[in-house]
Design a protein around this motif. Structure first.
Motif, PDB file in Angstrom:
ATOM      1  N   GLY A   1     -17.988  23.219  41.910  1.00 46.17           N
ATOM      2  CA  GLY A   1     -18.957  23.815  41.001  1.00 46.17           C
ATOM      3  C   GLY A   1     -18.302  24.363  39.757  1.00 46.17           C
ATOM      4  N   GLY A   2     -19.139  24.984  38.919  1.00 43.88           N
ATOM      5  CA  GLY A   2     -18.644  25.571  37.688  1.00 43.88           C
ATOM      6  C   GLY A   2     -17.847  26.841  37.950  1.00 43.88           C
ATOM      7  N   HIS A   3     -17.201  27.323  36.888  1.00 43.49           N
ATOM      8  CA  HIS A   3     -16.412  28.550  36.994  1.00 43.49           C
ATOM      9  C   HIS A   3     -17.338  29.707  36.642  1.00 43.49           C
ATOM     10  N   ASN A   4     -17.999  30.194  37.653  1.00 40.88           N
ATOM     11  CA  ASN A   4     -19.048  31.186  37.475  1.00 40.88           C
ATOM     12  C   ASN A   4     -18.459  32.590  37.663  1.00 40.88           C
TER      13      ASN A   4
ATOM     14  N   VAL B   1     -23.130  27.044  36.476  1.00 41.43           N
ATOM     15  CA  VAL B   1     -22.740  28.032  35.468  1.00 41.43           C
ATOM     16  C   VAL B   1     -21.223  27.990  35.323  1.00 41.43           C
ATOM     17  N   CYS B   2     -20.749  27.855  34.076  1.00 36.64           N
ATOM     18  CA  CYS B   2     -19.315  27.643  33.905  1.00 36.64           C
ATOM     19  C   CYS B   2     -18.845  28.202  32.573  1.00 36.64           C
ATOM     20  N   VAL B   3     -17.716  28.899  32.634  1.00 32.74           N
ATOM     21  CA  VAL B   3     -17.154  29.457  31.398  1.00 32.74           C
ATOM     22  C   VAL B   3     -16.113  28.529  30.777  1.00 32.74           C
ATOM     23  N   ALA B   4     -15.786  27.431  31.438  1.00 34.35           N
ATOM     24  CA  ALA B   4     -14.693  26.579  30.938  1.00 34.35           C
ATOM     25  C   ALA B   4     -15.114  25.737  29.727  1.00 34.35           C
ATOM     26  N   LYS B   5     -16.326  25.213  29.734  1.00 33.06           N
ATOM     27  CA  LYS B   5     -16.877  24.465  28.594  1.00 33.06           C
ATOM     28  C   LYS B   5     -16.028  23.256  28.191  1.00 33.06           C
ATOM     29  N   CYS B   6     -15.661  22.435  29.132  1.00 28.94           N
ATOM     30  CA  CYS B   6     -14.914  21.210  28.805  1.00 28.94           C
ATOM     31  C   CYS B   6     -15.815  20.316  27.935  1.00 28.94           C
ATOM     32  N   THR B   7     -15.231  19.702  26.910  1.00 30.50           N
ATOM     33  CA  THR B   7     -16.069  18.960  25.956  1.00 30.50           C
ATOM     34  C   THR B   7     -16.599  17.642  26.524  1.00 30.50           C
ATOM     35  N   PHE B   8     -16.044  17.194  27.649  1.00 27.27           N
ATOM     36  CA  PHE B   8     -16.500  15.927  28.246  1.00 27.27           C
ATOM     37  C   PHE B   8     -17.572  16.152  29.309  1.00 27.27           C
ATOM     38  N   CYS B   9     -17.993  17.412  29.510  1.00 26.46           N
ATOM     39  CA  CYS B   9     -18.857  17.729  30.650  1.00 26.46           C
ATOM     40  C   CYS B   9     -20.302  17.938  30.202  1.00 26.46           C
ATOM     41  N   ALA B  10     -21.218  17.220  30.842  1.00 20.02           N
ATOM     42  CA  ALA B  10     -22.647  17.376  30.533  1.00 20.02           C
ATOM     43  C   ALA B  10     -23.351  18.208  31.604  1.00 20.02           C
ATOM     44  N   PHE B  11     -22.596  18.676  32.568  1.00 12.93           N
ATOM     45  CA  PHE B  11     -23.189  19.321  33.738  1.00 12.93           C
ATOM     46  C   PHE B  11     -23.335  20.841  33.577  1.00 12.93           C
ATOM     47  N   TYR B  12     -22.387  21.462  32.910  1.00  9.49           N
ATOM     48  CA  TYR B  12     -22.348  22.934  32.949  1.00  9.49           C
ATOM     49  C   TYR B  12     -23.438  23.575  32.092  1.00  9.49           C
TER      50      TYR B  12
ATOM     51  N   GLY C   1      -7.238  25.315  29.096  1.00 12.24           N
ATOM     52  CA  GLY C   1      -7.423  26.711  29.496  1.00 12.24           C
ATOM     53  C   GLY C   1      -7.774  26.846  30.970  1.00 12.24           C
ATOM     54  N   LYS C   2      -8.564  25.911  31.491  1.00 15.43           N
ATOM     55  CA  LYS C   2      -8.951  26.044  32.913  1.00 15.43           C
ATOM     56  C   LYS C   2      -7.780  25.709  33.825  1.00 15.43           C
ATOM     57  N   ALA C   3      -6.921  24.803  33.387  1.00 15.07           N
ATOM     58  CA  ALA C   3      -5.716  24.469  34.162  1.00 15.07           C
ATOM     59  C   ALA C   3      -4.832  23.572  33.301  1.00 15.07           C
TER      60      ALA C   3
HETATM   61  S1  SF4 Z   1     -18.201  22.318  35.398  1.00 18.06           S
HETATM   62 FE1  SF4 Z   1     -16.061  21.606  35.538  1.00 18.06          FE
HETATM   63  S2  SF4 Z   1     -15.906  19.898  34.066  1.00 18.06           S
HETATM   64 FE2  SF4 Z   1     -17.815  21.061  33.582  1.00 18.06          FE
HETATM   65  S3  SF4 Z   1     -17.220  22.560  32.009  1.00 18.06           S
HETATM   66 FE3  SF4 Z   1     -16.973  23.563  34.003  1.00 18.06          FE
HETATM   67  S4  SF4 Z   1     -14.835  23.219  34.595  1.00 18.06           S
HETATM   68 FE4  SF4 Z   1     -15.314  21.774  32.936  1.00 18.06          FE
END
Ligand code: SF4
Length: 414
Positions: free
Chosen positions: A109-112, A63-74, A190-192
């Motif tokens: 992990g994600g930014h939960n 679970v992640c609020v960052a939503k990086c456009t290259f990430c398929a995991f969150y 935004g995340k860093a």
């Molecule tokens: S899990 Fe990491 S890479 Fe994926 S959207 Fe969140 S911060 Fe970005």
């Protein structure tokens, strides 16, 4: 300056400038880049040893609020596919890791927003209470920044509290490319920001932790920006000497918002080689077999890498983006030896722990990397009810957990 002249300077151990590095990276033949990088590797590691670590790569939440456009995991907050691993699940993973000779968890992990700092502290303490010598290589700089924002405490305080709870070292994830133009385009500024990422590492080094550094290339950056990334890492290493190793890998595009194509094997080997040449103050470079596969991973040992990275045991992030290579210890050792090196196990500090564990005792062969959880298992660990949630869906789930005393929060979507 001509390519030959730059190459001579590299052979003599001179520090390379940004302009010369760019010229070499763009124009030198691949075999020359490889020979120069290999010369530096053999100067730094003349004994002919290639190391690897047995550890497990665990992603405690997706679970992640960052939503990086290259990430398929969150997954979004409130998503039915979102998960948080329970303490007991993590203990089981540690037991399995120790059984195959493992010495640490790489935990990211994600930014939960529903996992407060206390959850991490309690988890780390619980792990150290059960497994005192087992190491926690955990929480990349953006996760530390996320916790700092969530708890409204400064980064040094977050690090101090995590260290007091059992944090041993910090993984270099979330660096992507340390250039803010690129980070804005990838939605990870935004995340860093670049400075914020480097600052967490600076604080970690000052607090006595060793860390790694990474680079994910092949999205929207230019050659100059790849080199700027390397030069910024070299600058911080001059200041602190806190990085143990550098790892680079190519962006994996499947199932991501950004899409696009994956960089080729030659691009990987050239990038690894130029990193070995530029990062003259880094002792160790890892091969990224998990993104490049075993064969290019093995070839990395001729392009500047002196370490095969981790046996991993488990992987979730790269697999979500389409790559699912697996190498257990037997396979890693075979690749190292076949390339003409001596294989040795190490810890995060690159201290040699011994010969291959699989030669000392029988370990089960691993033909596929494990995942964080079985497909479709979104059960909520019972201890989550003890921690305050910040998101609306997280708060609702806590209420549901509290209302079912027989099995507090033990099932249902996260
Ligand atoms: S899990 Fe990491 S890479 Fe994926 S959207 Fe969140 S911060 Fe970005």
């Amino acid at each position: 300056m001509s390519i030959d002249r730059i190459a001579d300077n590299v052979r003599q151990g001179e520090r390379i400038s940004a302009a010369d590095a760019l010229r070499l990276y763009r124009e030198a033949p691949t075999h020359l880049l490889g020979r120069l990088a290999d010369g530096i590797r053999s100067r730094l590691h003349p004994e002919g040893v290639v190391t690897y670590i047995i550890d497990r790569n665990v992603n405690y939440t997706n679970v992640c609020v960052a939503k990086c456009t290259f990430c398929a995991f969150y997954r979004d907050v409130g998503s039915p596919d979102g998960y948080v691993l329970g303490f007991d699940e993590l203990f089981r993973k540690i037991d399995e890791t120790i059984a195959v000779g493992g010495v640490q968890l790489l935990m990211q992990g994600g930014h939960n927003p529903d996992l407060p700092l206390e959850w991490y502290e309690d988890l780390f303490r619980a792990v150290k209470g059960r497994y005192p010598s087992f190491k926690l290589h955990a929480l990349s700089p953006p996760e530390v920044i996320h916790l700092s924002r969530l708890s409204q405490l400064p980064v040094p305080t977050i690090l101090d509290r995590l260290i007091a709870a059992g944090l041993d070292s910090v993984p270099g994830g979330g660096a992507e490319i340390l250039v803010d133009r690129v980070r804005r385009l990838l939605h990870c500024y935004g995340k860093a920001s670049s400075d914020e990422w480097l600052d967490v590492m600076r604080h970690a080094h000052r607090a006595g932790l060793r860390t790694t550094a990474t680079m994910m290339y092949g999205t929207v950056e230019t050659d100059e920006e790849r080199l700027e990334h390397l030069l910024r890492l070299r600058g911080l290493q001059d200041e602190t000497s806190g990085f143990t190793a550098f790892i680079t890998w190519s962006y994996q595009p499947d199932h991501t918002e950004l899409g696009g194509r994956e960089a080729t094997g030659v691009d990987y080997l050239r990038t690894l080689a130029i990193a070995r040449i530029v990062l003259d103050n880094f002792d160790n470079l890892q091969a990224s077999w998990v993104t490049q596969g075993g064969k290019v991973g093995q070839l990395s040992l001729a392009y500047g890498a002196n370490d095969m990275g981790s046996v991993m045991i488990e992987e979730n992030v790269v697999r979500a983006a389409g790559a699912s290579y697996c190498m257990d210890e037997v396979e890693i050792v075979r690749n190292i030896e076949d390339a003409g090196f001596v294989a040795k196990r190490r810890n995060m500090h690159y201290e040699i722990l011994g010969d291959p564990f699989c030669r000392e005792r029988e370990v089960p062969r691993m033909l596929e990397l494990a995942t964080a959880r079985a497909d479709g298992d979104t059960s909520m660990p019972s201890e989550l009810a003890n921690y305050e949630a910040r998101s609306r869906s997280g708060k609702q789930l806590r209420v549901v957990s509290a209302a079912s005393p027989e099995s507090p929060g033990s099932s249902g979507p996260h």
